[in-house]
Design a protein around this motif. Structure first.
Motif, PDB file in Angstrom:
ATOM      1  N   SER A   1      29.706  46.979  37.728  1.00 33.30           N
ATOM      2  CA  SER A   1      28.412  47.667  37.751  1.00 33.30           C
ATOM      3  C   SER A   1      27.524  47.146  38.867  1.00 33.30           C
ATOM      4  N   VAL A   2      27.592  45.825  39.139  1.00 27.39           N
ATOM      5  CA  VAL A   2      26.808  45.269  40.243  1.00 27.39           C
ATOM      6  C   VAL A   2      27.362  45.722  41.584  1.00 27.39           C
ATOM      7  N   ALA A   3      28.703  45.772  41.711  1.00 21.39           N
ATOM      8  CA  ALA A   3      29.324  46.110  42.988  1.00 21.39           C
ATOM      9  C   ALA A   3      29.167  47.583  43.343  1.00 21.39           C
ATOM     10  N   TYR A   4      29.275  48.467  42.356  1.00 17.46           N
ATOM     11  CA  TYR A   4      29.317  49.897  42.661  1.00 17.46           C
ATOM     12  C   TYR A   4      28.026  50.640  42.295  1.00 17.46           C
ATOM     13  N   LEU A   5      27.196  50.033  41.470  1.00 17.52           N
ATOM     14  CA  LEU A   5      25.950  50.707  41.097  1.00 17.52           C
ATOM     15  C   LEU A   5      24.757  49.892  41.573  1.00 17.52           C
ATOM     16  N   SER A   6      24.223  49.073  40.703  1.00 18.20           N
ATOM     17  CA  SER A   6      23.071  48.250  41.062  1.00 18.20           C
ATOM     18  C   SER A   6      22.950  47.113  40.071  1.00 18.20           C
TER      19      SER A   6
ATOM     20  N   GLY B   1      32.761  40.462  31.594  1.00 14.74           N
ATOM     21  CA  GLY B   1      32.742  39.980  32.972  1.00 14.74           C
ATOM     22  C   GLY B   1      33.157  41.052  33.963  1.00 14.74           C
ATOM     23  N   VAL B   2      34.200  41.813  33.625  1.00 13.89           N
ATOM     24  CA  VAL B   2      34.673  42.877  34.515  1.00 13.89           C
ATOM     25  C   VAL B   2      33.623  43.981  34.625  1.00 13.89           C
ATOM     26  N   LEU B   3      33.070  44.394  33.497  1.00 12.38           N
ATOM     27  CA  LEU B   3      32.072  45.460  33.506  1.00 12.38           C
ATOM     28  C   LEU B   3      30.838  45.058  34.299  1.00 12.38           C
ATOM     29  N   GLN B   4      30.395  43.828  34.122  1.00 12.34           N
ATOM     30  CA  GLN B   4      29.224  43.360  34.854  1.00 12.34           C
ATOM     31  C   GLN B   4      29.485  43.335  36.355  1.00 12.34           C
TER      32      GLN B   4
ATOM     33  N   MET C   1      39.343  46.779  47.299  1.00 10.01           N
ATOM     34  CA  MET C   1      37.987  46.432  46.875  1.00 10.01           C
ATOM     35  C   MET C   1      37.860  46.456  45.352  1.00 10.01           C
ATOM     36  N   PHE C   2      38.401  47.525  44.732  1.00  5.00           N
ATOM     37  CA  PHE C   2      38.314  47.643  43.278  1.00  5.00           C
ATOM     38  C   PHE C   2      39.072  46.511  42.598  1.00  5.00           C
ATOM     39  N   LEU C   3      40.323  46.259  43.043  1.00  5.45           N
ATOM     40  CA  LEU C   3      41.109  45.174  42.445  1.00  5.45           C
ATOM     41  C   LEU C   3      40.444  43.823  42.681  1.00  5.45           C
ATOM     42  N   GLN C   4      39.802  43.665  43.833  1.00  5.87           N
ATOM     43  CA  GLN C   4      39.101  42.413  44.115  1.00  5.87           C
ATOM     44  C   GLN C   4      37.973  42.190  43.108  1.00  5.87           C
ATOM     45  N   GLN C   5      37.244  43.253  42.790  1.00 10.22           N
ATOM     46  CA  GLN C   5      36.161  43.141  41.814  1.00 10.22           C
ATOM     47  C   GLN C   5      36.702  42.866  40.409  1.00 10.22           C
ATOM     48  N   ILE C   6      37.868  43.435  40.110  1.00 12.44           N
ATOM     49  CA  ILE C   6      38.497  43.151  38.813  1.00 12.44           C
ATOM     50  C   ILE C   6      38.822  41.670  38.693  1.00 12.44           C
ATOM     51  N   VAL C   7      39.395  41.100  39.758  1.00  8.81           N
ATOM     52  CA  VAL C   7      39.720  39.671  39.764  1.00  8.81           C
ATOM     53  C   VAL C   7      38.457  38.832  39.607  1.00  8.81           C
ATOM     54  N   ASN C   8      37.411  39.180  40.364  1.00 10.32           N
ATOM     55  CA  ASN C   8      36.149  38.447  40.257  1.00 10.32           C
ATOM     56  C   ASN C   8      35.583  38.531  38.839  1.00 10.32           C
ATOM     57  N   GLY C   9      35.684  39.720  38.240  1.00 11.55           N
ATOM     58  CA  GLY C   9      35.174  39.896  36.893  1.00 11.55           C
ATOM     59  C   GLY C   9      35.946  39.109  35.857  1.00 11.55           C
ATOM     60  N   LEU C  10      37.268  39.033  36.015  1.00  7.82           N
ATOM     61  CA  LEU C  10      38.080  38.262  35.069  1.00  7.82           C
ATOM     62  C   LEU C  10      37.766  36.778  35.160  1.00  7.82           C
ATOM     63  N   VAL C  11      37.491  36.301  36.377  1.00 16.25           N
ATOM     64  CA  VAL C  11      37.163  34.883  36.541  1.00 16.25           C
ATOM     65  C   VAL C  11      35.851  34.552  35.838  1.00 16.25           C
ATOM     66  N   ILE C  12      34.826  35.339  36.108  1.00 19.73           N
ATOM     67  CA  ILE C  12      33.540  35.067  35.463  1.00 19.73           C
ATOM     68  C   ILE C  12      33.622  35.348  33.964  1.00 19.73           C
ATOM     69  N   GLY C  13      34.481  36.301  33.564  1.00 18.86           N
ATOM     70  CA  GLY C  13      34.688  36.560  32.143  1.00 18.86           C
ATOM     71  C   GLY C  13      35.312  35.375  31.430  1.00 18.86           C
TER      72      GLY C  13
ATOM     73  N   GLN D   1      37.334  29.779  42.565  1.00 17.33           N
ATOM     74  CA  GLN D   1      37.719  30.799  41.579  1.00 17.33           C
ATOM     75  C   GLN D   1      39.032  30.436  40.903  1.00 17.33           C
ATOM     76  N   LEU D   2      39.977  29.950  41.681  1.00 17.59           N
ATOM     77  CA  LEU D   2      41.270  29.568  41.121  1.00 17.59           C
ATOM     78  C   LEU D   2      41.097  28.427  40.121  1.00 17.59           C
ATOM     79  N   ALA D   3      40.291  27.429  40.498  1.00 15.78           N
ATOM     80  CA  ALA D   3      40.053  26.302  39.598  1.00 15.78           C
ATOM     81  C   ALA D   3      39.342  26.761  38.329  1.00 15.78           C
ATOM     82  N   MET D   4      38.361  27.659  38.467  1.00 18.44           N
ATOM     83  CA  MET D   4      37.644  28.183  37.300  1.00 18.44           C
ATOM     84  C   MET D   4      38.597  28.909  36.365  1.00 18.44           C
ATOM     85  N   ALA D   5      39.484  29.727  36.927  1.00 20.93           N
ATOM     86  CA  ALA D   5      40.423  30.480  36.105  1.00 20.93           C
ATOM     87  C   ALA D   5      41.389  29.548  35.380  1.00 20.93           C
TER      88      ALA D   5
END
Length: 296
Positions: A255-260, A249-252, A1-13, A141-145
């Motif tokens: 923070s959304v996934a684990y906090l609010s 992107g990663v921090l955002q 889950m954590f690594l998945q969020q890291i990947v998502n954050g890098l893509v949006i970053g 996500q792959l295309a965006m990256a």
């Protein structure tokens, strides 16, 4: 889950990086904050959407969005900034002028969309999920990256490996000396505004696809986030804008996934204040504000 969020954050970053690099490119050359950059970002998203709705393939709509946003950026340079630069009144006057240009773009988009939230057709992008090392990565996500990497690499190559790039950096360092060396600053201004707009247009289409939501006010939150990224990275620092965008992107995402989601902006702006207390010029800033810092 954590690594998945890291990947998502890098893509949006990576998408944030496209936006922020165009923003910092204009500051590095012109010493102004182009507050119309959010409107250009939104314009690219609208051009991409309407091109797809007209029956064009997505790849062609993406290219047209980049070119269209780039041309809009050049028009803003000619109408909103050029006379101010010639008169020597650049900094504060340019801020007001860019706000006016942004309002024009937003008003046009508001009339075209009738204040509605627009969406890409559902079959615009295939819903394909790849599983790599236990991580789920969608085709989008792959295309965006990939696109973000290619565009950032292309900008770096242009700025630091070509003759035109050397001219850009020369004008950024000292416009008068560059003019004496035979460089035409007006050509450099055209190129940088075109590049900045194209990057913003690309980011607009990618964000529109990622959230399948395009709205005439979509540029405002990204303008604020882009401003935070540029300040964190250091004004005029290309490398700083890139690294800060990925971290943002990663921090955002975390923070959304684990906090609010409500706490996300509080955390990010709290980090901005903390960094500025310790590093007033940003993470990669310098006491003497350099421009277009990166590889030499």
């Amino acid at each position: 889950m954590f690594l998945q969020q890291i990947v998502n954050g890098l893509v949006i970053g990576g998408v944030y990086a496209l936006f922020a690099l165009g923003f910092t490119l204009i500051f590095g050359i012109h010493k102004i904050m182009n507050l119309a950059h959010g409107g250009i970002f939104m314009t690219g998203a609208f051009i991409g959407l309407y091109s797809v709705q007209a029956g064009l393939p997505l790849w062609l709509a993406f290219i047209l969005a980049m070119i269209g946003a780039g041309l809009v950026s050049v028009i803003i340079e000619v109408t909103a900034f050029r006379r101010l630069r010639q008169s020597g009144e650049v900094e504060f006057s340019a801020l007001i002028s860019s706000i006016g240009a942004n309002l024009v773009l937003v008003s046009i988009a508001q009339m075209l969309s009738k204040t509605q939230v627009l969406r890409f057709p559902f079959d615009t992008f295939p819903v394909v999920i790849f599983k790599v090392w236990g991580l789920r990565v969608s085709a989008l996500q792959l295309a965006m990256a990939v696109l973000a990497i290619l565009l950032v690499a292309g900008l770096s190559w242009y700025l630091y490996r070509t003759g035109f790039g050397r001219q850009v950096r020369a004008v950024a360092q000292n416009e008068r000396a560059a003019l004496l060396a035979g460089i035409r600053p007006s050509v450099i201004y055209f190129q940088t505004f075109m590049l900045s707009g194209m990057l913003a247009g690309a980011a607009g289409v990618l964000v529109g696809l990622a959230f399948n939501s395009i709205h005439f006010m979509m540029g405002d939150p990204f303008l604020l986030r882009g401003f935070v990224v540029v300040i964190l990275g250091g004004l005029g620092s290309v490398a700083g804008a890139l690294i800060a965008s990925l971290g943002f992107g990663v921090l955002q995402t975390l923070s959304v996934a684990y906090l609010s989601s409500r706490l996300s902006d509080i955390i990010i702006f709290g980090l901005l204040f903390a960094v500025l207390l310790l590093r007033p010029n940003g993470l990669f800033g310098q006491d003497e504000a350099g421009v277009l810092r990166g590889r030499r």
